[in-house]
Motif scaffolding. Structure first.
Motif, short mmCIF file in Angstrom:
data_model
loop_
_atom_site.label_atom_id
_atom_site.label_comp_id
_atom_site.label_asym_id
_atom_site.label_seq_id
_atom_site.Cartn_x
_atom_site.Cartn_y
_atom_site.Cartn_z
N VAL A 31 0.84 -1.20 0.00
CA VAL A 31 0.00 0.00 0.00
C VAL A 31 0.88 1.25 0.00
O VAL A 31 0.52 2.29 -0.55
CB VAL A 31 -0.96 -0.01 1.21
CG1 VAL A 31 -1.65 1.33 1.38
CG2 VAL A 31 -2.02 -1.09 1.04
N ASN A 52 -5.06 3.18 11.71
CA ASN A 52 -3.89 2.76 12.49
C ASN A 52 -3.32 4.04 13.11
O ASN A 52 -3.10 4.98 12.35
CB ASN A 52 -2.89 2.10 11.54
CG ASN A 52 -1.59 1.75 12.21
OD1 ASN A 52 -1.48 1.74 13.42
ND2 ASN A 52 -0.57 1.47 11.40
N ASP A 101 -7.86 3.69 2.74
CA ASP A 101 -6.83 2.67 2.93
C ASP A 101 -7.42 1.55 3.78
O ASP A 101 -7.60 1.69 4.99
CB ASP A 101 -5.62 3.34 3.60
CG ASP A 101 -4.49 2.36 3.90
OD1 ASP A 101 -4.69 1.13 3.77
OD2 ASP A 101 -3.41 2.84 4.28
N TYR A 112 -6.51 -3.05 6.78
CA TYR A 112 -6.97 -4.00 7.82
C TYR A 112 -8.37 -4.51 7.52
O TYR A 112 -9.08 -4.96 8.42
CB TYR A 112 -6.91 -3.32 9.20
CG TYR A 112 -5.50 -2.88 9.52
CD1 TYR A 112 -4.57 -3.80 9.98
CD2 TYR A 112 -5.10 -1.56 9.29
CE1 TYR A 112 -3.26 -3.41 10.22
CE2 TYR A 112 -3.79 -1.17 9.54
CZ TYR A 112 -2.89 -2.10 10.00
OH TYR A 112 -1.59 -1.72 10.23
N THR A 120 -3.95 -4.51 1.23
CA THR A 120 -2.60 -5.06 1.31
C THR A 120 -2.63 -6.55 1.59
O THR A 120 -3.61 -7.07 2.14
CB THR A 120 -1.77 -4.36 2.41
OG1 THR A 120 -0.43 -4.84 2.33
CG2 THR A 120 -2.31 -4.63 3.82
N SER A 176 0.00 -7.61 3.34
CA SER A 176 1.01 -7.59 4.41
C SER A 176 0.45 -7.99 5.76
O SER A 176 1.20 -8.30 6.67
CB SER A 176 1.56 -6.17 4.59
OG SER A 176 2.24 -5.74 3.45
N LYS A 177 -0.88 -7.92 5.92
CA LYS A 177 -1.44 -8.09 7.27
C LYS A 177 -2.04 -9.49 7.40
O LYS A 177 -1.32 -10.42 7.71
CB LYS A 177 -2.46 -6.98 7.54
CG LYS A 177 -1.93 -5.58 7.25
CD LYS A 177 -0.81 -5.18 8.17
CE LYS A 177 -0.33 -3.77 7.86
NZ LYS A 177 0.82 -3.37 8.64
N ARG A 200 6.03 -7.60 -0.14
CA ARG A 200 5.65 -6.26 -0.59
C ARG A 200 4.65 -6.31 -1.73
O ARG A 200 5.00 -6.16 -2.91
CB ARG A 200 6.89 -5.43 -1.03
CG ARG A 200 8.04 -5.39 -0.07
CD ARG A 200 7.63 -4.86 1.30
NE ARG A 200 7.02 -3.54 1.23
CZ ARG A 200 5.85 -3.25 1.82
NH1 ARG A 200 5.17 -4.13 2.51
NH2 ARG A 200 5.37 -2.02 1.71
N1 PMP Z 1 -1.71 1.45 5.52
C1 PMP Z 1 -1.85 1.31 6.84
C2 PMP Z 1 -3.04 1.91 7.52
C3 PMP Z 1 -0.88 0.60 7.58
O1 PMP Z 1 -1.02 0.48 8.90
C4 PMP Z 1 0.23 0.05 6.90
C5 PMP Z 1 1.32 -0.73 7.61
N2 PMP Z 1 1.54 -0.52 8.91
C6 PMP Z 1 0.33 0.22 5.55
C7 PMP Z 1 -0.67 0.92 4.88
C8 PMP Z 1 1.48 -0.33 4.76
O2 PMP Z 1 1.09 -1.45 4.08
P1 PMP Z 1 2.03 -2.20 3.06
O3 PMP Z 1 2.84 -3.19 3.82
O4 PMP Z 1 1.07 -2.85 2.10
O5 PMP Z 1 2.87 -1.16 2.38
#
Ligand code: PMP
Length: 358
Positions: free
Chosen positions: A81, A154, A180, A183, A206, A208-209, A217
């Motif tokens: 993201v 976040n 965004d 989550y 994403t 990533s979570k 990535r």
């Molecule tokens: N957006 C938010 C709200 C996040 O908390 C985070 C990561 N902490 C990201 C984006 C980053 O995501 P990515 O690993 O996909 O770059």
């Protein structure tokens, strides 16, 4: 003498504490157990040929579009993201423009906005970190070119009602409005469903979570097809690496894994909130895989937890987060370890004893 652009000379740097992360990782909102075994299986089958060739994004974009129920031209795979945010700033912002964000929120919005030469207007969250929809609307001007809303947010875990997002996007037709949804899986509500009514809306997701692929990535940006043409022009054709592209379809196919993980995290969230209530610790009910809480001496608390093998994140320097830490949730076994360390730490600090940790 060579000198960076003025916007870059004055840019704050963001250094997440990545060094020495030994222990249970409850500090970065990552998946705490690891990705689907199907992804690891795919990784093992990668060949030299796969790595020799430049990565081809489009076939995997078709798979992701299918999974999201949208058309491929509405979507761009991104290097997380983070890259999606960066690309939107590059596509829509220039010097003199304004971008609106809510604070506290994810740090990289501010960095990418400022790097473009635009100005950031930070709108403080309301009572109990509620979404300040009215205040955001009140700050929209002809110079507003980007509005970013993390939903859930976040580090607070709070959410923005769909109606308010719609109102904001309609009030700022010349601004890109990015929601965004990093989550999303832990919350379950999305603005993707209203995208056809809102031509200036973008949604980021994403892997990533919940998916446990932060190291690969990979993320997705969705927007109206004609806007995405412009965003794609700014992006490298090779922005997502071949390993991530190979693994993503496998990750998406294993929805049973995601459902199981998310349900365990939600359970842990309920349990943690009960424990915090019993200990009389102030916290903010969360729709994400983490909870923000006020523990007092945040740095000392983080250190105490680290000594007990649990990594948590000091958020005390975020707006209105004095004395706060953020703790990521994983499945039951991980929350059991968390609760033991939490109890010892809180008791060590003289906070009421005897609360049940079940
Ligand atoms: N957006 C938010 C709200 C996040 O908390 C985070 C990561 N902490 C990201 C984006 C980053 O995501 P990515 O690993 O996909 O770059």
């Amino acid at each position: 003498m060579l000198s960076p652009r003025e916007a870059v000379r004055t840019l704050p740097s963001y250094h997440p504490p990545l060094v020495g992360r030994n222990g249970l990782r409850l500090d970065f909102n990552e998946n705490t157990t690891g990705c689907s075994p199907r992804v690891l299986e795919r990784l093992r089958r990668l060949s030299a040929e796969d790595l020799t060739k430049y990565p081809e994004r489009e076939p995997v974009e078709a798979v992701v579009a299918g999974a999201l129920g949208i058309a491929a031209p509405e979507l761009l795979l991104t290097n997380g993201v983070d890259e999606a945010i960066h690309l939107l700033c590059e596509t829509y912002l220039e010097g003199g423009d304004e971008a609106l964000i809510v604070v506290p929120t994810y740090s990289m919005y501010r960095i990418y906005i400022l790097a473009s030469g635009a100005q950031v207007l930070s709108i403080p969250a309301g009572k109990d970190f509620s979404f300040p929809g009215g205040d955001l609307c009140g700050h929209i001007t002809a110079r507003t070119r980007l509005i970013v809303v993390a939903n859930p947010n976040n580090p607070t875990g709070t959410v923005a009602p769909l109606k308010e997002i719609l109102r904001i996007a309609n009030s700022a037709p010349s601004a890109a409005v990015l929601v965004d949804e990093a989550y999303f899986e832990f919350y379950g509500q999305t603005v993707l469903t209203i995208r056809s009514e809102v031509p200036n809306l973008f949604v980021a997701r994403t892997f990533s979570k919940a998916y446990g692929l932060a190291g690969l990535r990979i993320g997705v940006l969705v927007g109206a097809a004609e806007q995405m043409c412009a965003v794609r022009r700014v992006s490298s054709p090779y922005n997502v690496n071949a390993v991530a592209l190979a693994c993503l379809p496998e990750a998406l196919r294993d929805q049973a894994y995601i459902e199981q993980y998310v349900s365990e995290v939600r359970d842990s969230r309920t349990r943690l909130e009960r424990v915090l209530r019993e200990f009389g610790i102030q916290f903010w009910p969360s729709q994400a895989n983490f909870v923000l809480m006020r523990v007092g001496e945040a740095a000392a608390f983080v250190e105490q937890m680290r000594r007990r093998g649990i990594l948590v994140r000091d958020r005390s320097s975020d707006h209105a987060c004095e004395g706060c830490v953020r703790i990521t949730l994983g499945p039951r076994a991980h929350s059991d370890r968390l609760f033991t360390a939490l109890q010892e730490t809180l008791e060590g600090r003289g906070i009421e004893q005897g609360a049940s940790l079940r």
